[in-house]
Design a protein around this motif. Structure first.
Motif, PDB file in Angstrom:
ATOM      1  N   GLU A  28     -20.405-107.541  87.076  1.00 18.50           N
ATOM      2  CA  GLU A  28     -19.424-108.089  88.450  1.00 18.50           C
ATOM      3  C   GLU A  28     -20.256-107.946  89.651  1.00 18.50           C
ATOM      4  O   GLU A  28     -20.953-106.959  89.775  1.00 18.50           O
ATOM      5  N   SER A  29     -20.533-109.090  90.321  1.00 16.94           N
ATOM      6  CA  SER A  29     -21.566-109.393  91.378  1.00 16.94           C
ATOM      7  C   SER A  29     -20.658-109.348  92.747  1.00 16.94           C
ATOM      8  O   SER A  29     -19.554-109.942  92.787  1.00 16.94           O
ATOM      9  N   PHE A  30     -21.363-108.724  93.803  1.00 12.45           N
ATOM     10  CA  PHE A  30     -20.913-108.630  95.124  1.00 12.45           C
ATOM     11  C   PHE A  30     -21.716-108.914  96.076  1.00 12.45           C
ATOM     12  O   PHE A  30     -22.833-108.611  95.829  1.00 12.45           O
ATOM     13  N   THR A  31     -21.505-109.455  97.142  1.00  9.48           N
ATOM     14  CA  THR A  31     -22.656-109.172  98.303  1.00  9.48           C
ATOM     15  C   THR A  31     -22.273-108.680  99.625  1.00  9.48           C
ATOM     16  O   THR A  31     -22.877-108.555 100.473  1.00  9.48           O
ATOM     17  N   ASP A  32     -21.005-108.169  99.561  1.00  7.52           N
ATOM     18  CA  ASP A  32     -20.532-107.334 100.784  1.00  7.52           C
ATOM     19  C   ASP A  32     -20.026-106.046 100.290  1.00  7.52           C
ATOM     20  O   ASP A  32     -19.198-105.912  99.456  1.00  7.52           O
ATOM     21  N   GLY A  33     -20.425-104.825 101.178  1.00  6.94           N
ATOM     22  CA  GLY A  33     -19.949-103.645 100.875  1.00  6.94           C
ATOM     23  C   GLY A  33     -18.632-103.387 100.841  1.00  6.94           C
ATOM     24  O   GLY A  33     -18.033-102.631 100.008  1.00  6.94           O
ATOM     25  N   GLN A  34     -17.809-104.007 101.862  1.00 10.22           N
ATOM     26  CA  GLN A  34     -16.384-103.578 101.683  1.00 10.22           C
ATOM     27  C   GLN A  34     -15.621-104.008 100.701  1.00 10.22           C
ATOM     28  O   GLN A  34     -14.813-103.569 100.075  1.00 10.22           O
ATOM     29  N   ALA A  35     -16.220-105.473 100.244  1.00  4.48           N
ATOM     30  CA  ALA A  35     -15.856-106.041  98.918  1.00  4.48           C
ATOM     31  C   ALA A  35     -15.912-104.920  97.709  1.00  4.48           C
ATOM     32  O   ALA A  35     -14.997-104.925  96.758  1.00  4.48           O
ATOM     33  N   VAL A  36     -16.714-104.202  97.874  1.00  3.04           N
ATOM     34  CA  VAL A  36     -17.049-103.543  96.764  1.00  3.04           C
ATOM     35  C   VAL A  36     -15.934-102.213  96.697  1.00  3.04           C
ATOM     36  O   VAL A  36     -15.388-101.980  95.628  1.00  3.04           O
TER      37      VAL A  36
END
Length: 220
Positions: A28-36
């Protein structure tokens, strides 16, 4: 292995995602730290975190997880090469620190090393609030009391424990639990259904059409 990937460079994110998927991992991929931080849960087996990303950086994310007592093996991937940054990563508890640029196969090797280490060192696993399992003794415990299960039920629990957080498909059950007998899927489902009904807590998940899994339980 279920992996959370945080990388804000889209081309690298896609390349890592495709590579890890090709060698059998779920990503599962994220590009934003807050979204993690907003979306993270304890079902992940591994975190791969870039450090310089929008909102919250990789260091801040691992610091927050440590404060919440959520401990998931972590690999930092970063262009930061100073020894101070590398030291900080390991001080926060990361398993590996890969300096960019790196070969994707090197990342795969590091993941395999972590997986083997986790399997070797974690012999007692929490399945739920009250259930745990000893891989060494091949014993299921409820409130630290050994539970009486049939040989077949224990073998089912054992193969699920060896593949904690991962789906065990019907063919794997057929080979490892039924010794490669010509057993159909409904027979396997029926045996697992009987096992689930004998348990006081429902920690064996039916992944429709694929198989079964147990997620590692983390205390709140």
């Amino acid at each position: 292995m279920k992996i959370l990937l945080l990388e804000d460079e889209l081309m690298l994110n896609n390349a890592i995602n495709e590579y890890l998927t090709s060698i059998g991992h779920q990503v599962e991929s994220f590009t934003d730290g807050q979204a993690v931080v907003d979306g993270i849960n304890t079902s992940y087996d591994l975190l791969i975190l870039d450090i310089n990303v929008p909102s919250l950086d990789g260091f801040e994310i691992l610091t927050l997880l440590n404060a919440k007592k959520i401990f998931i093996p972590t690999i930092f991937i970063s262009a930061l090469r100073d020894i101070e940054d590398i030291t900080k990563g390991y001080d926060l508890g990361c398993k590996e620190y890969l300096k960019k640029p790196f070969h994707l196969a090197e990342l795969g090797i590091k993941i395999n090393q972590i997986l083997k280490s986790e399997q070797q060192t974690t012999s007692h696993i929490k399945f739920s609030k009250n259930y745990s399992y000893s891989k060494t003794n091949k014993t299921l415990y409820f409130n630290n009391q050994p539970q009486n299960l049939t040989k077949k039920q224990l073998e089912i629990i054992h193969i699920l424990a060896l593949n904690i957080n991962m789906i065990v498909d019907f063919e794997r059950f057929r080979i490892d639990v039924w010794d490669a007998e010509d057993i159909d899927n409904p027979t396997i489902r029926a045996e697992i259904s009987r096992l689930k009904k004998s348990l006081k807590e429902d920690f064996i998940k039916n992944i429709r059409g694929l198989g079964y899994k147990i997620d590692r339980y983390y205390s709140a």
